[in-house]
Enzyme design. Structure first.
Site, PDB file in Angstrom:
ATOM      1  N   ASP A  94       0.860  -1.480   0.185  1.00  0.00           N
ATOM      2  CA  ASP A  94       0.065   0.029  -0.024  1.00  0.00           C
ATOM      3  C   ASP A  94       0.830   1.283  -0.389  1.00  0.00           C
ATOM      4  O   ASP A  94       1.023   1.456   0.811  1.00  0.00           O
ATOM      5  CB  ASP A  94      -1.388  -0.226   1.202  1.00  0.00           C
ATOM      6  CG  ASP A  94      -2.151   1.651   0.993  1.00  0.00           C
ATOM      7  OD1 ASP A  94      -2.268   1.378  -0.140  1.00  0.00           O
ATOM      8  OD2 ASP A  94      -2.473   1.038   2.034  1.00  0.00           O
ATOM      9  N   ALA A  95       1.196   1.753  -1.560  1.00  0.00           N
ATOM     10  CA  ALA A  95       2.719   3.103  -1.492  1.00  0.00           C
ATOM     11  C   ALA A  95       1.765   4.165  -2.078  1.00  0.00           C
ATOM     12  O   ALA A  95       2.056   5.196  -2.275  1.00  0.00           O
ATOM     13  CB  ALA A  95       3.172   2.183  -2.422  1.00  0.00           C
ATOM     14  N   LYS A  96       0.101   4.247  -2.988  1.00  0.00           N
ATOM     15  CA  LYS A  96      -0.269   4.871  -3.671  1.00  0.00           C
ATOM     16  C   LYS A  96       0.754   5.718  -4.392  1.00  0.00           C
ATOM     17  O   LYS A  96       0.769   7.108  -3.996  1.00  0.00           O
ATOM     18  CB  LYS A  96      -1.074   5.960  -2.615  1.00  0.00           C
ATOM     19  CG  LYS A  96      -1.839   4.991  -1.638  1.00  0.00           C
ATOM     20  CD  LYS A  96      -2.187   5.918  -1.038  1.00  0.00           C
ATOM     21  CE  LYS A  96      -3.525   4.815   0.553  1.00  0.00           C
ATOM     22  NZ  LYS A  96      -2.847   3.951   0.866  1.00  0.00           N
ATOM     23  N   ARG A  97       1.888   5.038  -5.016  1.00  0.00           N
ATOM     24  CA  ARG A  97       2.332   5.452  -6.358  1.00  0.00           C
ATOM     25  C   ARG A  97       1.615   6.096  -7.249  1.00  0.00           C
ATOM     26  O   ARG A  97       0.718   6.578  -6.628  1.00  0.00           O
ATOM     27  CB  ARG A  97       3.558   4.898  -6.480  1.00  0.00           C
ATOM     28  CG  ARG A  97       4.425   3.815  -4.554  1.00  0.00           C
ATOM     29  CD  ARG A  97       5.293   5.103  -4.193  1.00  0.00           C
ATOM     30  NE  ARG A  97       6.123   4.308  -3.696  1.00  0.00           N
ATOM     31  CZ  ARG A  97       6.311   4.811  -2.325  1.00  0.00           C
ATOM     32  NH1 ARG A  97       4.874   5.824  -1.263  1.00  0.00           N
ATOM     33  NH2 ARG A  97       7.175   4.090  -1.219  1.00  0.00           N
ATOM     34  N   THR A 121      -0.583  -0.063  -4.703  1.00  0.00           N
ATOM     35  CA  THR A 121      -1.878   0.172  -4.716  1.00  0.00           C
ATOM     36  C   THR A 121      -0.953   1.637  -5.625  1.00  0.00           C
ATOM     37  O   THR A 121      -0.095   2.471  -5.208  1.00  0.00           O
ATOM     38  CB  THR A 121      -2.318   1.301  -3.534  1.00  0.00           C
ATOM     39  OG1 THR A 121      -1.821   1.688  -2.644  1.00  0.00           O
ATOM     40  CG2 THR A 121      -2.916   0.150  -2.492  1.00  0.00           C
TER      41      THR A 121
END
Length: 278
Positions: A94-97, A121
């Site tokens: 869950d890094a939201k890159r 993510t």
């Protein structure tokens, strides 16, 4: 991990639970602080306790990056431990890159070549060329932010264009041209309840990663009722309600009990939808 393998795991375990490893050095039981690697010691105990009841783990990178290099080492050890001991688990970074193409390529290399997670993510705001580098890895997944569980999601995601289409609906519709449901999932927050019906009108077959159940107040019953499709199509994440259910030396035992309770509720919903037969 392929879509077929993920669906088989859900049916076999009668669960679509994802345990969020939001491991905060300030919240783990104090006796673990004596360990050489407290974050990993906590994660190992949680994973060993909850693995029978879930199909996925989701470490949130912020909790590891906050302690610098040591935290990233703990993260890599955690991922390696899950892969070696519980290879049927779907691992989500869950890094939201999401950045310009060549930068996204480096992020993708980090997660898929180096850490070897199953999914990451990704934020869609910068468009197709910021997402495509993550999609060149066979059997790896992009989980695109669509309708998040936080209060601020209404600031942009629920705004309408001149045709009346909500922004999150535009994200769902447009991104389906980038990858099919074998490689792309969407984040849809549990706090949106019946709005899952609108999500399913645009993306009927894709898996949805669903945060917001438990501490954030989302209803698992509503998510199952309005969001489940013929393959289940859901990975429902619970973090704090499971991993911080107890702060004593019994923390893993209590986490197992909480995870089992969620799994048993999920079994009912899977049976109600005739995805499994119990």
């Amino acid at each position: 991990m392929t879509r077929k393998e993920l669906i088989e795991n859900i049916k076999r375990k009668q669960s679509f639970l994802c345990v969020g490893l939001d491991t905060d050095i300030k919240k783990i039981p104090s006796h673990l602080l004596k360990d050489e690697d407290p974050l990993f010691a906590f994660n190992k105990a949680i994973v060993d306790a909850t693995a029978p009841y879930c199909v996925a783990y989701k470490p949130n990178l912020a909790f590891y990056e906050s302690t610098g290099v040591a935290g990233l080492i703990s993260l890599e050890k955690t991922i390696a431990y899950i892969k070696e001991n519980y290879p049927d688990q779907f691992i989500i970074a869950d890094a939201k890159r999401g950045d310009i193409g060549n930068t996204s390529e480096m992020y993708a290399r980090s997660f898929f070549d180096h850490m070897k997670v199953n999914a990451v993510t990704v934020a869609p705001y910068m468009g197709e060329d910021s997402v495509k580098p993550f999609l060149i890895y066979p059997e790896s997944w992009v989980i695109l932010l669509a309708l998040t569980s936080n209060k601020g999601s209404h600031d942009f995601q629920m705004t309408r264009d001149e045709n009346g289409e909500l922004l999150f609906e535009t994200v769902l519709r447009k991104s389906q041209a980038w990858a099919n449901d074998d490689q792309m999932m969407y984040v849809v927050g549990a706090t949106h309840g019946k709005t899952f019906e609108d999500v399913r009108k645009v993306a009927p077959n894709h898996f949805l990663l669903v945060p917001g159940v438990g501490a954030q107040g989302g209803s698992l019953k509503d998510v199952a009722e309005y969001g489940m499709n013929k393959d289940c199509g859901l990975l429902v994440n619970s973090s704090r309600a499971i991993i911080y259910a107890d702060n004593t030396e019994r923390f893993a035992e209590v986490a197992a009990r909480e995870a089992k309770a969620v799994q048993q509720e999920m079994t009912v919903y899977l049976n109600d939808k005739r995805i499994i037969h119990v």
